[in-house]
Scaffold this active site. Structure first.
Site, PDB file in Angstrom:
ATOM      1  N   ASN A   7       0.821  -1.104   0.037  1.00 43.03           N
ATOM      2  CA  ASN A   7      -0.008   0.000  -0.033  1.00 43.03           C
ATOM      3  C   ASN A   7       0.830   1.314  -0.003  1.00 43.03           C
ATOM      4  O   ASN A   7       1.536   1.692   0.955  1.00 43.03           O
ATOM      5  CB  ASN A   7      -0.985  -0.062   1.276  1.00 43.03           C
ATOM      6  N   LYS A   9       0.029   4.241  -0.272  1.00 44.50           N
ATOM      7  CA  LYS A   9      -0.725   5.254   0.280  1.00 44.50           C
ATOM      8  C   LYS A   9      -0.390   6.627  -0.669  1.00 44.50           C
ATOM      9  O   LYS A   9      -0.129   6.459  -1.843  1.00 44.50           O
ATOM     10  CB  LYS A   9      -0.053   5.473   1.665  1.00 44.50           C
ATOM     11  N   HIS A  87      -9.862   0.521   5.309  1.00 46.25           N
ATOM     12  CA  HIS A  87      -8.531   0.906   5.961  1.00 46.25           C
ATOM     13  C   HIS A  87      -8.493   1.912   6.998  1.00 46.25           C
ATOM     14  O   HIS A  87      -9.334   2.728   6.815  1.00 46.25           O
ATOM     15  CB  HIS A  87      -7.606   1.396   4.869  1.00 46.25           C
ATOM     16  N   GLU A 159      -5.258  -5.572  10.410  1.00 37.89           N
ATOM     17  CA  GLU A 159      -4.414  -4.607  10.751  1.00 37.89           C
ATOM     18  C   GLU A 159      -4.687  -3.854  12.017  1.00 37.89           C
ATOM     19  O   GLU A 159      -5.780  -3.002  11.991  1.00 37.89           O
ATOM     20  CB  GLU A 159      -4.649  -3.411   9.659  1.00 37.89           C
ATOM     21  N   GLY A 165       2.194   1.707  11.211  1.00 46.20           N
ATOM     22  CA  GLY A 165       3.071   2.710  11.216  1.00 46.20           C
ATOM     23  C   GLY A 165       3.646   3.053  12.701  1.00 46.20           C
ATOM     24  O   GLY A 165       4.484   4.024  12.711  1.00 46.20           O
ATOM     25  N   SER A 201       3.495  -2.542  10.413  1.00 45.54           N
ATOM     26  CA  SER A 201       4.886  -2.561  11.009  1.00 45.54           C
ATOM     27  C   SER A 201       5.509  -3.924  10.566  1.00 45.54           C
ATOM     28  O   SER A 201       6.486  -4.436  11.351  1.00 45.54           O
ATOM     29  CB  SER A 201       4.935  -2.443  12.400  1.00 45.54           C
TER      30      SER A 201
HETATM   31  P1  13P Z   1       2.764   0.178   7.885  1.00 43.96           P
HETATM   32  O1  13P Z   1       3.329  -1.092   6.988  1.00 43.96           O
HETATM   33  O2  13P Z   1       3.450   1.522   7.770  1.00 43.96           O
HETATM   34  O3  13P Z   1       2.673  -0.320   9.578  1.00 43.96           O
HETATM   35  O4  13P Z   1       1.292   0.443   7.471  1.00 43.96           O
HETATM   36  C1  13P Z   1       0.461  -0.613   7.442  1.00 43.96           C
HETATM   37  C2  13P Z   1      -0.822  -0.179   6.365  1.00 43.96           C
HETATM   38  O5  13P Z   1      -1.454   0.658   6.853  1.00 43.96           O
HETATM   39  C3  13P Z   1      -0.796  -0.942   5.288  1.00 43.96           C
HETATM   40  O6  13P Z   1      -2.349  -0.445   4.744  1.00 43.96           O
END
Ligand code: 13P
Length: 240
Positions: A7, A9, A87, A159, A165, A201
Site C-alpha cells: 500500500n 498510500k 482501511h 491490521e 506505522g 509494521s
Molecule cells: P505500515 O506497514 O506502515 O505499518 O502500514 C500498514 C498499513 O497501513 C498498510 O495498509
C-alpha cells in the site's frame, strides 16, 4: 508463497513512481505473489509488471454525476484486480463507515475484482482484551449484509490500529491465535475459507518470524514497502 500487498498510500509523485517502478520491476518475479497499490493517477502506469494491481480506494457510487470520484468500473477497465476497503486511514480520516464499506465491496465484486477488507482493534481495546470480540463484530457488520456469493472475493486484512506505522508488530503467538480465530469464524459463520493477511509494521526482519504462521496468507505493508531496499528484502525473505 505468501501474498505481499504494497500500500503505497499518498507518497509518490510521478518522478518517484518512475524510480520505484523501475527498481521493483527488475526484482519481482511472477511467482512472488505481489500486489502493488499506487495512488489513482498512477494505476495504469503500473499495469504490466510481474505483479497484480490494486487500488487504495473506490467510490461507493456506481457511475454518474459524482465529480472527483473513481468508480469500480473505471478501476476494472485499468486491469485492477484488488481494492482496499475499510482501511483505518479511511475509517479515521474520511468517516468510511460500514454502509459505505458495504457499497464499495458490492461495487468491487460486481466488477469482478477482489476487495481487501481491513479490520483491527485500537490499543485500548487490545489492553482490555477485547480484540477477538471487536474483530468478530467488524466482520459480522459487513458479511451479514453482503450476499454469500461475494464472500470468496473478499480478502480480510487484520491490521491492528496500534500497529499501523508504529514500529510495533503483533506478537507471534497472539497473531497465530487471531488468524486462527478469524479463519474458523469465517468457516463456521459464512462457510468460506477466507484469505487472511496481516498488516502493521511488517519489516524485512519480523517477516521471517511471521512466515512461520502457516495459516497466515500474507501481508499488507506500507512503510517498509515504500522503501525499495526494504521491500525487496521482504519479498526475498518470503521466497522459499
Ligand atoms: P505500515 O506497514 O506502515 O505499518 O502500514 C500498514 C498499513 O497501513 C498498510 O495498509
Amino acid at each position: 508463497m505468501k501474498i505481499i500487498v504494497a500500500n503505497l498510500k499518498m507518497n509518490f509523485n510521478l518522478e518517484e513512481n518512475i524510480i520505484y517502478k523501475n527498481n521493483i520491476e527488475k526484482f519481482i518475479k511472477e511467482k512472488d505473489n505481489v500486489i502493488i497499490c499506487p495512488s489513482f493517477p498512477f494505476l495504469s502506469f503500473y499495469n504490466n509488471g510481474n505483479y497484480s494491481l490494486g487500488a487504495q480506494n473506490v467510490s461507493e457510487y456506481e457511475k454518474g454525476s459524482f465529480t472527483g470520484e473513481v468508480s469500480a468500473r473505471d478501476l476494472a477497465s485499468l486491469d485492477v484486480e484488488y481494492c482496499l476497503v475499510g482501511h483505518y486511514d479511511r475509517r479515521n480520516n474520511f468517516e468510511e463507515n460500514d454502509k459505505i464499506i458495504i457499497s464499495k465491496i458490492n461495487n468491487i465484486v460486481d466488477n469482478n475484482m477482489n476487495a481487501i477488507l481491513c479490520i483491527g482493534e485500537t490499543k485500548e481495546e487490545k489492553s482490555c482484551k477485547k480484540t477477538l470480540t471487536i474483530l468478530q463484530k467488524q466482520i459480522i457488520e459487513i458479511f451479514n449484509r453482503i450476499s454469500p456469493e461475494k464472500y470468496k472475493n473478499i480478502i480480510i486484512a487484520y491490521e491492528p490500529i496500534w500497529a499501523i506505522g508504529s514500529g510495533e508488530v503483533c506478537e507471534i503467538n497472539k497473531l497465530k491465535e487471531i488468524i486462527t480465530f478469524i479463519k474458523n469464524f469465517m468457516v463456521k459463520s459464512y462457510k468460506v475459507n477466507s484469505i487472511v493477511l496481516y498488516g502493521g509494521s511488517v519489516t524485512e526482519f519480523n517477516v521471517l518470524d511471521l512466515n512461520d504462521i502457516n495459516n497466515l496468507d500474507g501481508y499488507l505493508v506500507s512503510t517498509s514497502a515504500i522503501n525499495i531496499k526494504n521491500f525487496e528484502a521482504i519479498i526475498s525473505n518470503c521466497r522459499s
